[in-house]
Design a protein around this motif. Structure first.
Motif, PDB file in Angstrom:
ATOM      1  N   ASP A 188       0.673  -1.343   0.244  1.00 44.42           N
ATOM      2  CA  ASP A 188       0.015  -0.021   0.151  1.00 44.42           C
ATOM      3  C   ASP A 188       0.882   1.394  -0.009  1.00 44.42           C
ATOM      4  N   THR A 189       1.885   1.366   0.880  1.00 43.20           N
ATOM      5  CA  THR A 189       2.699   2.560   0.872  1.00 43.20           C
ATOM      6  C   THR A 189       3.288   3.236  -0.578  1.00 43.20           C
ATOM      7  N   PHE A 190       3.672   2.029  -0.980  1.00 41.35           N
ATOM      8  CA  PHE A 190       4.642   2.617  -2.384  1.00 41.35           C
ATOM      9  C   PHE A 190       3.338   2.920  -3.449  1.00 41.35           C
ATOM     10  N   TRP A 191       2.389   2.302  -3.412  1.00 40.14           N
ATOM     11  CA  TRP A 191       1.318   2.628  -4.540  1.00 40.14           C
ATOM     12  C   TRP A 191       0.666   3.855  -3.868  1.00 40.14           C
ATOM     13  N   ASP A 192       0.346   4.043  -2.674  1.00 38.97           N
ATOM     14  CA  ASP A 192      -0.200   5.398  -2.264  1.00 38.97           C
ATOM     15  C   ASP A 192       0.572   6.346  -2.641  1.00 38.97           C
ATOM     16  N   PHE A 193       1.737   6.505  -2.642  1.00 35.50           N
ATOM     17  CA  PHE A 193       2.810   7.495  -2.969  1.00 35.50           C
ATOM     18  C   PHE A 193       2.680   7.734  -4.633  1.00 35.50           C
ATOM     19  N   ILE A 194       2.934   6.628  -4.953  1.00 37.57           N
ATOM     20  CA  ILE A 194       3.107   6.711  -6.561  1.00 37.57           C
ATOM     21  C   ILE A 194       1.815   7.266  -7.061  1.00 37.57           C
ATOM     22  N   SER A 195       0.828   6.975  -6.713  1.00 35.44           N
ATOM     23  CA  SER A 195      -0.690   7.313  -7.328  1.00 35.44           C
ATOM     24  C   SER A 195      -0.915   8.554  -6.994  1.00 35.44           C
ATOM     25  N   LEU A 196      -0.192   9.318  -6.006  1.00 32.00           N
ATOM     26  CA  LEU A 196      -0.230  10.572  -5.723  1.00 32.00           C
ATOM     27  C   LEU A 196       0.749  11.522  -6.212  1.00 32.00           C
ATOM     28  N   MET A 197       1.754  11.077  -6.919  1.00 32.02           N
ATOM     29  CA  MET A 197       2.670  11.616  -7.655  1.00 32.02           C
ATOM     30  C   MET A 197       2.872  11.437  -9.078  1.00 32.02           C
ATOM     31  N   PRO A 198       2.005  12.288  -9.879  1.00 32.34           N
ATOM     32  CA  PRO A 198       2.060  12.248 -11.356  1.00 32.34           C
ATOM     33  C   PRO A 198       3.462  12.141 -11.950  1.00 32.34           C
ATOM     34  N   GLU A 199       4.312  12.857 -11.633  1.00 33.74           N
ATOM     35  CA  GLU A 199       5.573  12.754 -12.329  1.00 33.74           C
ATOM     36  C   GLU A 199       6.254  11.244 -12.029  1.00 33.74           C
ATOM     37  N   SER A 200       5.718  10.408 -11.200  1.00 32.64           N
ATOM     38  CA  SER A 200       6.218   9.078 -11.259  1.00 32.64           C
ATOM     39  C   SER A 200       5.580   8.162 -12.344  1.00 32.64           C
ATOM     40  N   GLU A 484      -4.023  -3.177  -0.119  1.00 34.05           N
ATOM     41  CA  GLU A 484      -5.526  -3.211   0.396  1.00 34.05           C
ATOM     42  C   GLU A 484      -6.510  -2.418   0.294  1.00 34.05           C
ATOM     43  N   ILE A 485      -5.936  -0.818   0.190  1.00 34.30           N
ATOM     44  CA  ILE A 485      -7.042   0.053   0.431  1.00 34.30           C
ATOM     45  C   ILE A 485      -7.426   0.311  -1.176  1.00 34.30           C
ATOM     46  N   PRO A 486      -8.743   0.139  -1.226  1.00 33.85           N
ATOM     47  CA  PRO A 486      -9.287   0.197  -2.638  1.00 33.85           C
ATOM     48  C   PRO A 486      -9.289   1.999  -3.350  1.00 33.85           C
ATOM     49  N   ALA A 487      -9.075   2.814  -2.334  1.00 32.73           N
ATOM     50  CA  ALA A 487      -9.102   4.008  -3.052  1.00 32.73           C
ATOM     51  C   ALA A 487      -7.528   4.168  -3.803  1.00 32.73           C
ATOM     52  N   ILE A 488      -6.611   3.424  -3.141  1.00 35.21           N
ATOM     53  CA  ILE A 488      -5.229   3.653  -3.933  1.00 35.21           C
ATOM     54  C   ILE A 488      -5.265   3.051  -5.308  1.00 35.21           C
ATOM     55  N   ARG A 489      -5.999   1.893  -4.949  1.00 33.62           N
ATOM     56  CA  ARG A 489      -6.060   1.094  -6.715  1.00 33.62           C
ATOM     57  C   ARG A 489      -6.635   1.980  -7.659  1.00 33.62           C
ATOM     58  N   GLN A 490      -8.023   2.671  -7.043  1.00 35.72           N
ATOM     59  CA  GLN A 490      -8.657   3.189  -7.943  1.00 35.72           C
ATOM     60  C   GLN A 490      -8.003   4.447  -8.472  1.00 35.72           C
ATOM     61  N   ARG A 491      -7.189   5.102  -7.570  1.00 33.60           N
ATOM     62  CA  ARG A 491      -6.308   6.150  -8.101  1.00 33.60           C
ATOM     63  C   ARG A 491      -5.464   6.040  -9.342  1.00 33.60           C
ATOM     64  N   MET A 492      -4.658   4.828  -8.963  1.00 29.03           N
ATOM     65  CA  MET A 492      -3.701   4.288 -10.046  1.00 29.03           C
ATOM     66  C   MET A 492      -4.253   3.938 -11.399  1.00 29.03           C
ATOM     67  N   VAL A 493      -5.466   3.434 -11.084  1.00 32.04           N
ATOM     68  CA  VAL A 493      -5.826   2.944 -12.463  1.00 32.04           C
ATOM     69  C   VAL A 493      -6.409   4.521 -13.197  1.00 32.04           C
ATOM     70  N   GLU A 494      -6.878   5.655 -12.624  1.00 31.02           N
ATOM     71  CA  GLU A 494      -7.006   6.742 -13.107  1.00 31.02           C
ATOM     72  C   GLU A 494      -5.767   7.254 -13.812  1.00 31.02           C
ATOM     73  N   THR A 495      -4.860   7.198 -12.933  1.00 26.48           N
ATOM     74  CA  THR A 495      -3.591   7.714 -13.471  1.00 26.48           C
ATOM     75  C   THR A 495      -3.241   6.729 -15.078  1.00 26.48           C
ATOM     76  N   LEU A 496      -3.442   5.425 -15.021  1.00 26.97           N
ATOM     77  CA  LEU A 496      -3.020   4.677 -16.008  1.00 26.97           C
ATOM     78  C   LEU A 496      -4.085   5.147 -17.286  1.00 26.97           C
ATOM     79  N   MET A 497      -5.222   5.642 -16.938  1.00 26.69           N
ATOM     80  CA  MET A 497      -6.111   6.238 -18.041  1.00 26.69           C
ATOM     81  C   MET A 497      -5.442   7.090 -18.941  1.00 26.69           C
TER      82      MET A 497
END
Ligand code: HDE
Length: 728
Positions: A188-200, A484-497
């Motif tokens: 979670d912590t890695f993807w939390d950070f990545i999903s909040l950092m579009p530059e990554s 584990e946290i669904p909001a993180i998964r969702q944010r990442m899918v939005e980035t992939l969009m």
């Protein structure tokens, strides 16, 4: 008798190899203490009577245990797990028009090197095949001082500014409440950070590609990442990007294979490097440069100072200027690899820095961290770090000082020491910084030109072959399904969009999520009502410095760049590929001999595997078998030839091992050869899937050449669709 240590530890003009050790090797006849006193008994401590208490006065025991207690030094905060080797760099092109660096000045000029490859996230004892970026750090022991090119196997990085590095590393390291997981970004912590950092976004695509699970250190590219500067004798600068291109091509593992190797041979990459060097297969890379004139600083649609961007080879071709060969293993891993210090600020005249804000931060960090790791400021005196060039200065004392400066003078200017050592003027090949004009407002902000986070991620993804795109999709799905946290998964899918809608859709479906539109500055979706983090994009202050004159039209990115694909940019080769031959007493020896010869003629290697190790009968022949079926997994080989049938084994467990070996090899898209006796066993192992022709499946009776050709393809990705239902 022990050798006498060399008198001068600093000056050795005739030395052409990096110093190997300053201490005599353990060649003396007698054990001694660290004070040189001979030891009479190294088995028993000093006691009051043979069954009595140990005595405090036992200085031999105390010295030995004290030394042991302090054997470990702090591991590297990042890149703790690594492997290294020595060799040389040979200049193949005269670059003196662009740089005054002697190591690039004259074709044929050889410079000794040390290279350390590493993973980033795991600790020192972690497995080699974790999904991760690989460090690719090169120390050139040049005549003009040590030059370190401290790069990675991916040409871009996660973040644009050094300020975010501790956050990135804390996010990817094991989570702080339970110290789980080790050497893995799937949490979670890695993807939390990545999903909040579009530059990554660009870098995360590289990290989800097969570049992050290399087959071998010998089969990966290296990159300087940042834009550096060449400076010639006239003081003229040229921007430069560094590329290492491996002679053996670029190859990755299958993700499932990588995970299995983590358990079965956690030293897989280190072993592969060590063994190949021992066997005389010295790995080799070409060093290439992309050169960009100072006048073209603002020519491209991206900023050269932005470390999340690469310069596509279609826009600026790579010119090869040298080759590097690694032909010597360390004698001692701790002394020569663990204690090795790399630093992007170890520069020589002719190679200079740029204002990349990530690079600038690194310049501080690398010295600072060594002070903790190696206990003081004298790490440059350790044999592996010592330059071949003379070291003359008035720095003194500190922990672990080896040099014994003589005379009275430790200052400059001086007259007592006849003024020595003097300043080296510009004409004496001293380091003179490129005289870049710099002005601007003092701002804690980022340049507006760093603002596009998605175009290059799109370029990277669009440039991959179909199997590579599938591996990226699967990697995203794997990693995010561990979140584990669904909001993180969702944010990442939005980035992939924002990069590729089809990919985002496929990942969303696999994760049972809905895809939303994907906007330039997405606000975090919040399906489970978790607290909404601050809007990720507005956290960074963007500053558009109008004094910078950028041309109105800038050179756009190409639509595709085949050099970004491992599959599209590699030539077939069977060199150094390792093939398992499963054999037993009823193996047809003639078939073994013919195939072995063909593989070895192509530069590959064969290992015999049987239920038992040691000397035994194979058909009519006598052979020595180095590996046992029960302890040797398929995942450490590039291919398998099956010279057994289902009746070959006295112990049914061995049949089980053989079936598993073949099934996994087939599933992991490796070359599999069927022999005149193994058709039934291969069919059983593959649930009948190998009964029909399949890519990379070499049927009984085929010419050995057919196997070699298939082996040189690395993997048969076209088989992936066929083997999906096979259990691993
Ligand atoms: Fe490093 N990095 N890094 N790094 N890095 C270290 O230095 C750091 C970065 C890289 O085999 C540390 O001696 C900061 C980029 C390699 O010994 C430390 C920032 C790139 C190695 C450190 C970065 C790298 C390191 C840990 C952002 C690719 C291993 C121990 C500002 C171009 C070298 C040490 C070896 C090691 C800091 C970013 C590559 C903590 C602060 C970008 C290959 O100083």
């Amino acid at each position: 008798m022990a050798k006498t240590p060399s008198k001068s530890s600093q000056k050795n003009p005739k030395q052409t190899q990096p110093p190997r050790t300053d201490m005599p090797a353990l060649e003396g006849d007698y054990l001694t203490t660290n004070q040189g006193t001979r030891i009479s008994n190294n088995h028993d401590s000093l006691k009051a009577g043979p069954r009595g208490p140990s005595l405090l006065e036992d200085f031999v025991l105390r010295e030995k245990i004290t030394s042991f207690d302090h054997e470990r030094i702090p591991e590297r905060a990042v890149h703790a797990r690594g492997a290294g080797a020595f060799g040389y760099f040979e200049c193949t092109k005269d670059m003196s028009k662009f740089t005054e660096a002697g190591l690039f000045g004259k074709p044929g000029k050889k410079t000794p090197v040390l290279v350390r490859f590493s993973t980033v996230a795991g600790s020192r004892g972690s497995a080699d095949t974790a999904r991760d970026v690989r460090g690719f750090a090169v120390k050139f022991y040049s005549d003009e001082g040590n030059y370190d090119l401290v790069g990675n196997n991916m040409p871009v990085f996660f973040i644009q500014d050094a300020m975010k590095f501790p956050d990135l590393v804390h996010a990817v390291k094991p989570e702080q409440h339970n110290e789980i997981p080790q050497a893995s970004s799937a949490h979670d912590t890695f993807w939390d950070f990545i999903s909040l950092m579009p530059e990554s976004t660009h870098m995360i695509f590289w990290a989800m590609s097969d570049r992050a699970i290399p087959r071998s250190y010998r089969m990966m590219e290296g990159f300087g990442v940042h834009t550096f500067r060449f400076v010639n004798q006239k003081g003229e600068g040229t921007f430069v990007k560094f590329h290492w291109k491996p002679k053996l091509g670029l190859h990755g593992l299958v993700w499932e294979e990588a995970q299995m190797i983590s358990g079965m041979d956690p030293d897989f990459h280190r072993r592969d490097l060590f063994e190949n060097i021992e066997q005389g297969n010295a790995p080799e890379w070409e060093l290439g440069v992309q050169l960009i004139p100072e006048a073209d600083e603002h020519k491209y649609a991206f900023d050269l100072l932005d470390p999340t961007k690469l310069v596509p080879e279609e826009l600026v071709p790579v010119t090869v200027i040298g080759r590097m060969v690694l032909d010597r293993n360390p004698d001692n891993y701790f002394s020569e690899i663990e204690q090795a210090v790399f630093h992007p600020g170890h520069l020589v005249p002719g190679i200079d820095l740029t204002n990349d804000p990530l690079l600038q931060g690194r310049l501080f960090s690398y010295t600072d961290t060594q002070i903790t790791r190696l206990g003081g400021p004298n790490f440059h005196e350790l044999p592996v770090n010592r330059p071949l060039a003379d070291v003359n200065n008035h720095q003194r004392d500190g922990f672990g000082r080896h040099t014994i400066p003589k005379g009275r003078v430790a200052y400059e200017p001086n007259s007592i020491g006849k003024g020595c050592p003097f300043h080296a003027g510009a004409k004496m090949k001293s380091f003179v910084h490129f005289t870049e004009r710099v002005e601007g407002h003092k701002v804690r902000a980022r340049s507006e030109s760093f603002g596009d986070h998605f175009s290059q991620a799109k370029l990277f993804y669009d440039s991959q072959s179909a199997p590579e795109q599938e591996h990226i999709r699967k990697a995203f799905t794997f990693e995010l399904s561990k979140v584990e946290i669904p909001a993180i998964r969702q944010r990442m899918v939005e980035t992939l969009m924002l990069v590729n809608k089809e990919l985002a859709g496929a990942v969303a479906t696999a994760l049972n999520l809905k895809v939303t539109k994907g906007t330039e500055q997405p606000s975090p979706a919040n399906p489970d009502n978790s607290p909404v983090p601050p809007n990720r994009a507005t956290d960074t202050a963007i500053y558009d410095d109008e004094a910078i004159q950028r041309p109105k039209t800038r050179v756009p990115l190409p639509k595709k760049s085949p050099a970004l694909s491992m599959v599209l940019s590699s030539e077939p080769s069977a060199e150094t590929r390792k093939v398992a031959f499963i054999i037993s007493a009823n193996t047809p020896a003639g078939e073994v001999t013919a195939l072995k010869k063909a593989i070895e003629d192509a530069g590959g290697a064969v290992e015999l595997i049987a239920p038992e190790v040691g000397e035994q009968k194979m058909g009519g022949a006598k052979v020595n078998v180095p590996k046992a079926l029960n302890s040797t997994p398929s995942v450490v080989y590039d291919g398998v030839a099956v010279f057994v049938d289902d009746k070959s084994f006295a112990n049914p467990e061995d049949l089980g091992h053989a079936l598993k070996f073949v099934a996994q090899s087939f599933k992991h898209c490796k070359t599999v050869a069927v022999s005149s006796i193994s058709k039934k066993l291969v069919s059983l192992a593959t649930m009948g899937l190998a009964d029909k022709a399949a890519p990379g499946l070499v049927p009984a009776g085929a010419k050995p050449k057919a196997f070699v050709e298939a082996l040189s393809q690395h993997r048969h990705w076209e088989r992936a669709a066929l083997v999906k239902s096979l259990p691993a």
